[in-house]
Design a protein around this motif. Structure first.
Motif, PDB file in Angstrom:
ATOM      1  N   UNK A 244     -25.600 -15.857 -51.543  1.00 38.53           N
ATOM      2  CA  UNK A 244     -25.175 -17.201 -51.148  1.00 38.53           C
ATOM      3  C   UNK A 244     -23.657 -17.254 -51.130  1.00 38.53           C
ATOM      4  N   UNK A 245     -23.123 -18.180 -50.332  1.00 35.04           N
ATOM      5  CA  UNK A 245     -21.677 -18.392 -50.308  1.00 35.04           C
ATOM      6  C   UNK A 245     -21.418 -19.870 -50.127  1.00 35.04           C
ATOM      7  N   UNK A 246     -20.590 -20.428 -50.992  1.00 29.67           N
ATOM      8  CA  UNK A 246     -20.252 -21.847 -50.913  1.00 29.67           C
ATOM      9  C   UNK A 246     -19.463 -22.117 -49.641  1.00 29.67           C
ATOM     10  N   UNK A 247     -19.892 -23.085 -48.857  1.00 30.66           N
ATOM     11  CA  UNK A 247     -19.180 -23.410 -47.628  1.00 30.66           C
ATOM     12  C   UNK A 247     -17.881 -24.132 -47.938  1.00 30.66           C
ATOM     13  N   UNK A 248     -16.887 -23.901 -47.069  1.00 30.58           N
ATOM     14  CA  UNK A 248     -15.532 -24.394 -47.347  1.00 30.58           C
ATOM     15  C   UNK A 248     -15.413 -25.903 -47.237  1.00 30.58           C
ATOM     16  N   UNK A 249     -16.233 -26.538 -46.385  1.00 29.13           N
ATOM     17  CA  UNK A 249     -16.117 -27.981 -46.158  1.00 29.13           C
ATOM     18  C   UNK A 249     -17.486 -28.645 -46.271  1.00 29.13           C
ATOM     19  N   UNK A 250     -18.108 -28.625 -47.457  1.00 26.26           N
ATOM     20  CA  UNK A 250     -19.462 -29.146 -47.599  1.00 26.26           C
ATOM     21  C   UNK A 250     -19.568 -30.650 -47.411  1.00 26.26           C
ATOM     22  N   UNK A 251     -18.443 -31.373 -47.480  1.00 22.66           N
ATOM     23  CA  UNK A 251     -18.510 -32.822 -47.396  1.00 22.66           C
ATOM     24  C   UNK A 251     -18.124 -33.356 -46.018  1.00 22.66           C
ATOM     25  N   UNK A 252     -17.866 -32.462 -45.063  1.00 28.57           N
ATOM     26  CA  UNK A 252     -17.587 -32.906 -43.705  1.00 28.57           C
ATOM     27  C   UNK A 252     -18.837 -33.551 -43.118  1.00 28.57           C
ATOM     28  N   UNK A 253     -18.675 -34.694 -42.467  1.00 28.28           N
ATOM     29  CA  UNK A 253     -19.833 -35.404 -41.941  1.00 28.28           C
ATOM     30  C   UNK A 253     -20.474 -34.615 -40.809  1.00 28.28           C
ATOM     31  N   UNK A 254     -21.772 -34.858 -40.616  1.00 28.27           N
ATOM     32  CA  UNK A 254     -22.478 -34.179 -39.541  1.00 28.27           C
ATOM     33  C   UNK A 254     -21.901 -34.549 -38.173  1.00 28.27           C
ATOM     34  N   UNK A 255     -21.449 -35.797 -38.029  1.00 31.18           N
ATOM     35  CA  UNK A 255     -20.866 -36.229 -36.754  1.00 31.18           C
ATOM     36  C   UNK A 255     -19.617 -35.417 -36.451  1.00 31.18           C
ATOM     37  N   UNK A 256     -18.773 -35.231 -37.468  1.00 26.91           N
ATOM     38  CA  UNK A 256     -17.564 -34.434 -37.266  1.00 26.91           C
ATOM     39  C   UNK A 256     -17.902 -32.987 -36.935  1.00 26.91           C
ATOM     40  N   UNK A 257     -18.960 -32.466 -37.543  1.00 29.28           N
ATOM     41  CA  UNK A 257     -19.329 -31.093 -37.260  1.00 29.28           C
ATOM     42  C   UNK A 257     -19.874 -30.944 -35.841  1.00 29.28           C
ATOM     43  N   UNK A 258     -20.622 -31.937 -35.354  1.00 26.30           N
ATOM     44  CA  UNK A 258     -21.069 -31.898 -33.974  1.00 26.30           C
ATOM     45  C   UNK A 258     -19.886 -31.990 -33.015  1.00 26.30           C
ATOM     46  N   UNK A 259     -18.849 -32.734 -33.407  1.00 22.27           N
ATOM     47  CA  UNK A 259     -17.649 -32.785 -32.588  1.00 22.27           C
ATOM     48  C   UNK A 259     -17.009 -31.408 -32.484  1.00 22.27           C
ATOM     49  N   UNK A 260     -17.058 -30.654 -33.573  1.00 24.14           N
ATOM     50  CA  UNK A 260     -16.536 -29.295 -33.543  1.00 24.14           C
ATOM     51  C   UNK A 260     -17.261 -28.447 -32.526  1.00 24.14           C
ATOM     52  N   UNK A 261     -18.589 -28.617 -32.422  1.00 27.89           N
ATOM     53  CA  UNK A 261     -19.356 -27.885 -31.422  1.00 27.89           C
ATOM     54  C   UNK A 261     -18.914 -28.256 -30.013  1.00 27.89           C
ATOM     55  N   UNK A 262     -18.679 -29.544 -29.794  1.00 25.32           N
ATOM     56  CA  UNK A 262     -18.226 -29.987 -28.472  1.00 25.32           C
ATOM     57  C   UNK A 262     -16.875 -29.388 -28.114  1.00 25.32           C
ATOM     58  N   UNK A 263     -15.975 -29.316 -29.089  1.00 20.63           N
ATOM     59  CA  UNK A 263     -14.663 -28.725 -28.836  1.00 20.63           C
ATOM     60  C   UNK A 263     -14.797 -27.249 -28.462  1.00 20.63           C
ATOM     61  N   UNK A 264     -15.714 -26.560 -29.113  1.00 25.56           N
ATOM     62  CA  UNK A 264     -15.936 -25.152 -28.775  1.00 25.56           C
ATOM     63  C   UNK A 264     -16.426 -25.028 -27.336  1.00 25.56           C
ATOM     64  N   UNK A 265     -17.433 -25.813 -26.976  1.00 24.57           N
ATOM     65  CA  UNK A 265     -18.031 -25.716 -25.648  1.00 24.57           C
ATOM     66  C   UNK A 265     -17.090 -26.194 -24.544  1.00 24.57           C
ATOM     67  N   UNK A 266     -16.123 -27.043 -24.879  1.00 25.38           N
ATOM     68  CA  UNK A 266     -15.180 -27.535 -23.876  1.00 25.38           C
ATOM     69  C   UNK A 266     -13.906 -26.693 -23.807  1.00 25.38           C
ATOM     70  N   UNK A 267     -13.845 -25.632 -24.605  1.00 20.43           N
ATOM     71  CA  UNK A 267     -12.679 -24.762 -24.610  1.00 20.43           C
ATOM     72  C   UNK A 267     -12.742 -23.783 -23.438  1.00 20.43           C
ATOM     73  N   UNK A 268     -11.693 -23.762 -22.616  1.00 21.16           N
ATOM     74  CA  UNK A 268     -11.657 -22.815 -21.496  1.00 21.16           C
ATOM     75  C   UNK A 268     -11.624 -21.378 -22.012  1.00 21.16           C
ATOM     76  N   UNK A 269     -10.981 -21.170 -23.144  1.00 25.52           N
ATOM     77  CA  UNK A 269     -10.928 -19.831 -23.721  1.00 25.52           C
ATOM     78  C   UNK A 269     -12.327 -19.331 -24.084  1.00 25.52           C
ATOM     79  N   UNK A 270     -13.157 -20.228 -24.585  1.00 33.46           N
ATOM     80  CA  UNK A 270     -14.534 -19.860 -24.937  1.00 33.46           C
ATOM     81  C   UNK A 270     -15.246 -19.301 -23.710  1.00 33.46           C
ATOM     82  N   UNK A 271     -15.081 -19.959 -22.576  1.00 34.88           N
ATOM     83  CA  UNK A 271     -15.759 -19.519 -21.359  1.00 34.88           C
ATOM     84  C   UNK A 271     -15.099 -18.284 -20.772  1.00 34.88           C
ATOM     85  N   UNK A 272     -13.778 -18.192 -20.889  1.00 29.15           N
ATOM     86  CA  UNK A 272     -13.084 -17.007 -20.395  1.00 29.15           C
ATOM     87  C   UNK A 272     -13.550 -15.767 -21.157  1.00 29.15           C
TER      88      UNK A 272
END
Length: 416
Positions: A184-212
């Motif tokens: 097991x490994x303790x996650x660095x930001x266990x108290x980040x809200x789920x909404x904020x974490x979903x926003x992180x996913x959106x930022x990844x998918x909207x990154x041109x570098x990700x697609x490049x």
């Protein structure tokens, strides 16, 4: 390698082996499903592709859960859904029930790859990831070997429903092994809200570098897995080995050769990429060259180049999974807190493409009349030509210097 790292590799590699086994098991089941249920090419393609749809659909929530609760707990728990889906599939009496079971299998193994890469990124140095992730992929590739000659032999001595039930039991055992054996490994930001974490996913998918970084890799992998998990067998029987005595048995053997070469390729090219990186050759470049080589091999197969089938299909298997190196590239350029979402977002793209390709290939093959259970040679050749053309277009963008975006700069804009 420390004992903790070795234990991690063993249990997560087992999980990915199960995932890969499910991915291609319909390659062996297909003749029995066609006989028992009277499936058309489109039906078979859709049924098989539901694994990839379930897998893809679960990637975003699984990525969030991996970053919030860790790879061990999420992977082990979600795999129990796959065990239930496998039981439902093996006991189903109609296409609808089988489709539900196949979809649940995809959902249930959706954390196996992202969870493994999340765990390796947390417990191994970045410089080791190309080799370590290659080991995970190689273990998964054993599933590709298993769905060839071994599965063909097993189906000659027992029914496909019994095999499906046995895989369900194996899946539950693998889930227990991950729960008990993975660190097991303790996650660095266990108290980040789920909404904020979903926003992180959106930022990844909207990154041109990700697609490049990921478009060419995603396409080559989706083509490879769509073909390996279902359509390679029919192509071998209907085109490459047409008229050869014992074509079905020979095709099953070549599927296993392909799977074995996939294992060797992941280990060998992963180690080679790491060695080249030490000499100043980026993983981005070495990955691109190997993916381009895979496209060349596909063109040679489609053109019926007069080389031994074993050589061609071994090259196909060895190079087919090399887009996996992109996971290591992404790990270098995105923050550690986002790796679960980065990995699963990339996997989402790949598996949505596999789903679309399997359905489209089945529909395309179905546009030509079948003869004695075989698809038309012209249909296969058309499919392969279109797939090669798509990958060539993606390769041009991958290597084009104009408009290249630095992934590190794009990653810095990701806040969640």
């Amino acid at each position: 390698m420390r004992l903790t790292q070795l234990r991690l590799l063993i249990v997560f590699s087992l999980g990915y082996f199960i995932s890969y086994l499910f991915r291609g098991v319909n390659l062996g089941f297909a003749p029995f499903l066609i006989h028992d249920l009277g499936l058309s090419p489109a039906d078979l393609g859709t049924l098989t592709s539901l694994y990839f749809l379930g897998f893809a659909g679960a990637q975003i929530p699984v990525g969030v859960l991996l970053d919030r609760f860790g790879a061990r707990r999420v992977t082990a728990c979600v795999m129990l859904i796959a065990a239930a889906g496998a039981l439902a599939f093996s006991r189903a009496d109609d296409l609808g029930a089988m489709m539900v079971g196949r979809f649940l299998i995809g959902v249930g193994v959706s954390a196996c790859l992202g969870g493994a890469f999340k765990a390796t990124a947390q417990h191994f140095a970045v410089g080791q990831l190309t080799f370590v992730n290659g080991i995970v992929m190689a273990a998964g590739g054993m599933g590709g070997v298993a769905v060839g000659a071994p599965l063909s032999w097993l189906l000659s001595v027992t029914g496909w429903r019994s095999v499906g039930t046995g895989i369900a039991v194996l899946t539950a055992a693998a889930a227990a092994a991950i729960w008990v054996g993975a660190p097991s490994k303790q996650e660095a930001h266990p108290h980040t809200s789920l909404i904020d974490q979903f926003k992180g996913t959106w930022h990844v998918l909207s990154s041109r570098a990700f697609w490049k970084l990921g478009a060419f890799s995603g396409l080559t992998q989706s083509v490879f897995y769509a073909m390996q998990s279902l359509w390679v067998g029919p192509y071998l029987r209907d085109v490459a080995l047409a008229g050869v005595p014992g074509a079905a048995a020979r095709a099953a053997t070549l599927v296993s050769v392909l799977g074995a070469a996939f294992i060797a390729g992941n280990l060998g090219f992963g180690a080679l990429a790491r060695a080249l990186e030490r000499r100043g050759v980026s993983v981005y470049l070495s990955s691109g060259v190997t993916m381009l080589s895979f496209v060349v091999v596909q063109a040679m197969i489609a053109a019926r180049v007069p080389l031994p089938e074993t050589v061609l299909w071994a090259a196909y298997g060895a190079l087919g999974g090399m887009g996996i190196l992109t996971y290591a590239v992404l790990a270098e350029h995105f923050p550690a807190r986002l790796l679960g979402r980065v990995n699963t977002s990339f996997t989402l793209v790949i598996f949505l493409a596999i789903f679309a390709l399997q359905v489209a290939i089945g529909a395309a093959l179905g546009r030509w009349p079948m003869h004695d259970g075989h698809y038309a040679s012209a249909a296969h050749r058309t499919v392969w030509a279109v797939l090669v053309a798509m990958q060539v277009a993606a390769a041009i963008w991958y290597f084009a210097p104009k408009g290249r975006v630095r992934a590190a700069e794009a990653a810095a804009d990701v806040k969640a």
